[in-house]
Every structure is written in structure tokens, then in C-alpha cells.
Design a protein around this motif. Sequence first.
Motif, PDB file in Angstrom:
ATOM      1  N   ILE A 165       0.868  -1.179   0.000  1.00 44.86           N
ATOM      2  CA  ILE A 165       0.000   0.000   0.000  1.00 44.86           C
ATOM      3  C   ILE A 165       0.902   1.226   0.000  1.00 44.86           C
ATOM      4  O   ILE A 165       1.594   1.501   0.995  1.00 44.86           O
ATOM      5  N   ASP A 166       0.930   1.917  -1.108  1.00 46.25           N
ATOM      6  CA  ASP A 166       1.821   3.081  -1.235  1.00 46.25           C
ATOM      7  C   ASP A 166       1.055   4.357  -0.943  1.00 46.25           C
ATOM      8  O   ASP A 166       0.067   4.672  -1.619  1.00 46.25           O
ATOM      9  N   ILE A 167       1.501   5.093   0.087  1.00 47.08           N
ATOM     10  CA  ILE A 167       0.798   6.316   0.510  1.00 47.08           C
ATOM     11  C   ILE A 167       1.587   7.570   0.173  1.00 47.08           C
ATOM     12  O   ILE A 167       1.370   8.624   0.770  1.00 47.08           O
ATOM     13  N   THR A 168       2.481   7.448  -0.819  1.00 49.86           N
ATOM     14  CA  THR A 168       3.269   8.620  -1.221  1.00 49.86           C
ATOM     15  C   THR A 168       2.359   9.786  -1.597  1.00 49.86           C
ATOM     16  O   THR A 168       2.660  10.952  -1.312  1.00 49.86           O
ATOM     17  N   GLY A 169       1.240   9.481  -2.239  1.00 54.37           N
ATOM     18  CA  GLY A 169       0.334  10.531  -2.694  1.00 54.37           C
ATOM     19  C   GLY A 169      -0.706  10.960  -1.688  1.00 54.37           C
ATOM     20  O   GLY A 169      -1.585  11.767  -2.006  1.00 54.37           O
ATOM     21  N   VAL A 170      -0.651  10.424  -0.461  1.00 55.07           N
ATOM     22  CA  VAL A 170      -1.594  10.834   0.589  1.00 55.07           C
ATOM     23  C   VAL A 170      -1.012  12.061   1.283  1.00 55.07           C
ATOM     24  O   VAL A 170       0.049  11.970   1.910  1.00 55.07           O
ATOM     25  N   PRO A 171      -1.658  13.237   1.189  1.00 53.83           N
ATOM     26  CA  PRO A 171      -1.059  14.476   1.699  1.00 53.83           C
ATOM     27  C   PRO A 171      -0.861  14.511   3.211  1.00 53.83           C
ATOM     28  O   PRO A 171       0.140  15.032   3.689  1.00 53.83           O
ATOM     29  N   THR A 172      -1.794  13.971   3.955  1.00 50.39           N
ATOM     30  CA  THR A 172      -1.694  14.000   5.412  1.00 50.39           C
ATOM     31  C   THR A 172      -2.078  12.645   5.986  1.00 50.39           C
ATOM     32  O   THR A 172      -2.972  11.972   5.473  1.00 50.39           O
ATOM     33  N   VAL A 173      -1.381  12.268   7.038  1.00 50.60           N
ATOM     34  CA  VAL A 173      -1.698  11.034   7.747  1.00 50.60           C
ATOM     35  C   VAL A 173      -2.075  11.401   9.174  1.00 50.60           C
ATOM     36  O   VAL A 173      -1.237  11.838   9.954  1.00 50.60           O
ATOM     37  N   ASP A 174      -3.337  11.261   9.525  1.00 51.12           N
ATOM     38  CA  ASP A 174      -3.792  11.544  10.883  1.00 51.12           C
ATOM     39  C   ASP A 174      -4.299  10.249  11.507  1.00 51.12           C
ATOM     40  O   ASP A 174      -4.128   9.162  10.951  1.00 51.12           O
ATOM     41  N   THR A 175      -4.935  10.372  12.652  1.00 49.76           N
ATOM     42  CA  THR A 175      -5.419   9.180  13.352  1.00 49.76           C
ATOM     43  C   THR A 175      -6.421   8.411  12.506  1.00 49.76           C
ATOM     44  O   THR A 175      -6.383   7.163  12.445  1.00 49.76           O
TER      45      THR A 175
ATOM     46  N   ALA B 215      -4.653   6.571   9.703  1.00 48.15           N
ATOM     47  CA  ALA B 215      -3.929   5.425  10.263  1.00 48.15           C
ATOM     48  C   ALA B 215      -4.881   4.277  10.578  1.00 48.15           C
ATOM     49  O   ALA B 215      -4.571   3.106  10.330  1.00 48.15           O
ATOM     50  N   GLN B 216      -6.053   4.592  11.110  1.00 50.92           N
ATOM     51  CA  GLN B 216      -7.045   3.553  11.407  1.00 50.92           C
ATOM     52  C   GLN B 216      -7.519   2.867  10.132  1.00 50.92           C
ATOM     53  O   GLN B 216      -7.704   1.642  10.094  1.00 50.92           O
ATOM     54  N   HIS B 217      -7.724   3.656   9.078  1.00 53.34           N
ATOM     55  CA  HIS B 217      -8.140   3.083   7.801  1.00 53.34           C
ATOM     56  C   HIS B 217      -7.056   2.154   7.251  1.00 53.34           C
ATOM     57  O   HIS B 217      -7.352   1.085   6.704  1.00 53.34           O
ATOM     58  N   LEU B 218      -5.793   2.563   7.390  1.00 54.56           N
ATOM     59  CA  LEU B 218      -4.691   1.721   6.935  1.00 54.56           C
ATOM     60  C   LEU B 218      -4.653   0.414   7.719  1.00 54.56           C
ATOM     61  O   LEU B 218      -4.443  -0.659   7.153  1.00 54.56           O
ATOM     62  N   MET B 219      -4.860   0.508   9.030  1.00 50.90           N
ATOM     63  CA  MET B 219      -4.854  -0.687   9.875  1.00 50.90           C
ATOM     64  C   MET B 219      -5.972  -1.650   9.463  1.00 50.90           C
ATOM     65  O   MET B 219      -5.777  -2.868   9.424  1.00 50.90           O
TER      66      MET B 219
ATOM     67  N   SER C   1       8.148  13.800   6.986  1.00 52.00           N
ATOM     68  CA  SER C   1       7.055  14.569   7.608  1.00 52.00           C
ATOM     69  C   SER C   1       5.945  13.642   8.074  1.00 52.00           C
ATOM     70  O   SER C   1       5.335  13.857   9.135  1.00 52.00           O
ATOM     71  N   THR C   2       5.697  12.592   7.279  1.00 46.21           N
ATOM     72  CA  THR C   2       4.667  11.628   7.658  1.00 46.21           C
ATOM     73  C   THR C   2       5.071  10.869   8.913  1.00 46.21           C
ATOM     74  O   THR C   2       4.267  10.677   9.833  1.00 46.21           O
ATOM     75  N   ALA C   3       6.345  10.447   8.952  1.00 47.56           N
ATOM     76  CA  ALA C   3       6.843   9.726  10.126  1.00 47.56           C
ATOM     77  C   ALA C   3       6.761  10.597  11.375  1.00 47.56           C
ATOM     78  O   ALA C   3       6.388  10.136  12.465  1.00 47.56           O
ATOM     79  N   GLN C   4       7.093  11.873  11.218  1.00 50.90           N
ATOM     80  CA  GLN C   4       7.039  12.796  12.360  1.00 50.90           C
ATOM     81  C   GLN C   4       5.608  12.972  12.857  1.00 50.90           C
ATOM     82  O   GLN C   4       5.349  12.963  14.066  1.00 50.90           O
TER      83      GLN C   4
ATOM     84  N   LEU D 169       1.429  11.944  16.928  1.00 53.80           N
ATOM     85  CA  LEU D 169       0.066  11.520  17.245  1.00 53.80           C
ATOM     86  C   LEU D 169       0.043  10.269  18.112  1.00 53.80           C
ATOM     87  O   LEU D 169      -1.019   9.872  18.606  1.00 53.80           O
ATOM     88  N   GLY D 170       1.191   9.660  18.295  1.00 57.17           N
ATOM     89  CA  GLY D 170       1.249   8.448  19.108  1.00 57.17           C
ATOM     90  C   GLY D 170       0.609   7.244  18.427  1.00 57.17           C
ATOM     91  O   GLY D 170       0.137   6.321  19.109  1.00 57.17           O
ATOM     92  N   ILE D 171       0.588   7.238  17.101  1.00 56.66           N
ATOM     93  CA  ILE D 171      -0.008   6.135  16.354  1.00 56.66           C
ATOM     94  C   ILE D 171       0.976   4.977  16.289  1.00 56.66           C
ATOM     95  O   ILE D 171       2.131   5.146  15.897  1.00 56.66           O
ATOM     96  N   ASP D 172       0.530   3.813  16.672  1.00 52.89           N
ATOM     97  CA  ASP D 172       1.388   2.641  16.713  1.00 52.89           C
ATOM     98  C   ASP D 172       1.259   1.834  15.414  1.00 52.89           C
ATOM     99  O   ASP D 172       0.276   1.143  15.193  1.00 52.89           O
TER     100      ASP D 172
END
Length: 290
Positions: free
Chosen positions: A209-219, A222-226, A247-250, A255-258
Motif C-alpha cells: 500500500i503506497d501512501i506517497t500521494g496521501v497528503p496527510t496522515v492523521d489518526t 492510520a485507522q483506515h490503513l490498519m 514529515s509523515t513519520a514525524q 500523534l502516538g499512532i502505533d
Amino acid sequence: MGVTETMVRRRVVKALRESSHAVADRWVELQLAQAGPRAGFDGRELREEADALITALAGGLDSDLPVHQVVNSHQELRRAVVDLSLRRVREGATPTATSLAVLALKEAVLETLQAATDDAAELYTAALLINRLLDAAGALSFDTYVEGREEIIRRQSRQLLGLSTPVVRLWRHVLAVPLIGTLDSARTQVVMENLLEAIQQDQAKVAIIDITGVPTVDTAVAQHLMQTVNAVRLMGADCVISGIRPSTAQTIAQLGIDLSKILTRARLADALAEAIQLTGEPVHEAAVPR
């Protein structure tokens, strides 16, 4: 003896059946005049609609149903109104134009009744009856149009979502889904359905699943990815997420996403190399499509 509703219903039924061709011709004429020359309506199709609705209208009035229940409770009449409305949806007519087309039948029927009787009281009662009946038909056609249009929009939106989330075969037993834009619940569902179906068809062992084109990763993202990762694992395949930028990793860390239980890579190329290793096949064999 005064004019009763039963007498008028019989008179209207008789007029509709004996003068059905004249009523249908007049109704088609009125619809074409309302729509204008650029509407693109087919006169033959309008005539078929008119014949079906007028026949059903006579049948509904000839039943034992009260006038206020005829349109919604008489199956043939209800089906004729619904079919007309759904056909107009497909033709691109507006809901107002669709309702007005049904209501135009009032004028055609009343003109026929005026030619059949000179009794003012009977005509007045007939006009009230026809108004009640066709007002209900107009309301049903409007509701049907709106529901039909919403269904078309939902189906088109789903088709667009499917096109915007293609499943790509990168290697034998290795699939990838390049995501671009926002990942919401609706899109997650489409991604999962397309990906799981492709895993089954290709007997894939790894999904990227490549998220290079996803502008923002929030909670929520992340839940949708899980959810998608868990669904892939239930199919017996491994899952790798690529496109984790600094920036995504940061953001994920803040956000404390595991995501520790998910295999991640910064680039799609790195994810592909990892996926080939997970398949356990030599590169020269994996490169041969089968």
C-alpha cells in the motif's frame, strides 16, 4: 340525484378507455411543448409511456381503492409512474420537468371529459378527483426521481473511487495499491474490496500500500490503513506500507499512532524489494509472469 364520486370515477374510467388514444396524443403534445425542441425526447417513447400510464390510471380508478390510495397502492399504476420517473432520470431530465410531465396529464384528461359531458357539477367533481389523483402521481414521480438520481450518483461515485484506487501487479504474487488523495471510510472500503479480490484472483502473497500521494496522515487515516492491513492478513497475505516520508513519520510519532506491527518502507522500490523477499522466490523466477 346529485353527482357522486363513484359516478364520476366511472365516467373518468369510461373516458380514459374509450378515448385513450386521444388522451395519449394530447399528453405527448403537451409534454413536447413543455420540454421545448432541445429536450431530445423521443415521441415514440413518450407515446409508449402515455399508453402505459393511461391504461394503469383507468385500472386504478376502476378498483375499489379510495382515490387518495390509488397511486401508491395500485401496483400497475405505481409501477407506471415509477418507470416513467426512472426513465427520465436516465435521460437527464430535471425532477421539476418530470413532475410537470405527469401533471400535464391533468389537462389532457380534463379536455377529454369536457368533450364528453356538459354537466358543470360533474366536471367540477371530476376535476377535483383528477387533481387529487395526479397530484399524488406527481409527488410520487418527484420522490422516485430524487431517489433514482441519488442512486446513480452513489454508483458513479463508487465507480470513480474504484478508478482512483487501482490494484497494480508489480511482480508475481506481489500487488500494489498506489493511494493518492484523502483516505476516508468510503474509499477504504473500495480499496479493501478491490485489493482482496485481486489477492484472491492472483494468489498474491504480498500487498504493498503506497501512501506517497496521501497528503496527510492523521489518526483516522492510520485507522483506515490498519483496517486494510488486517483484511489483507486475513486473506493470508503480508502487507507492506510504502511512502513513509519524514514529515509523515514525524506526524505519526507526534500523534502516538502505533504502526510497529506493520512493515513500512520509505520508497516503493524498497517495499518491492522487501515484498520479493517475503515471497521466498528467486528474483529470476519471480520476474516471470504466470
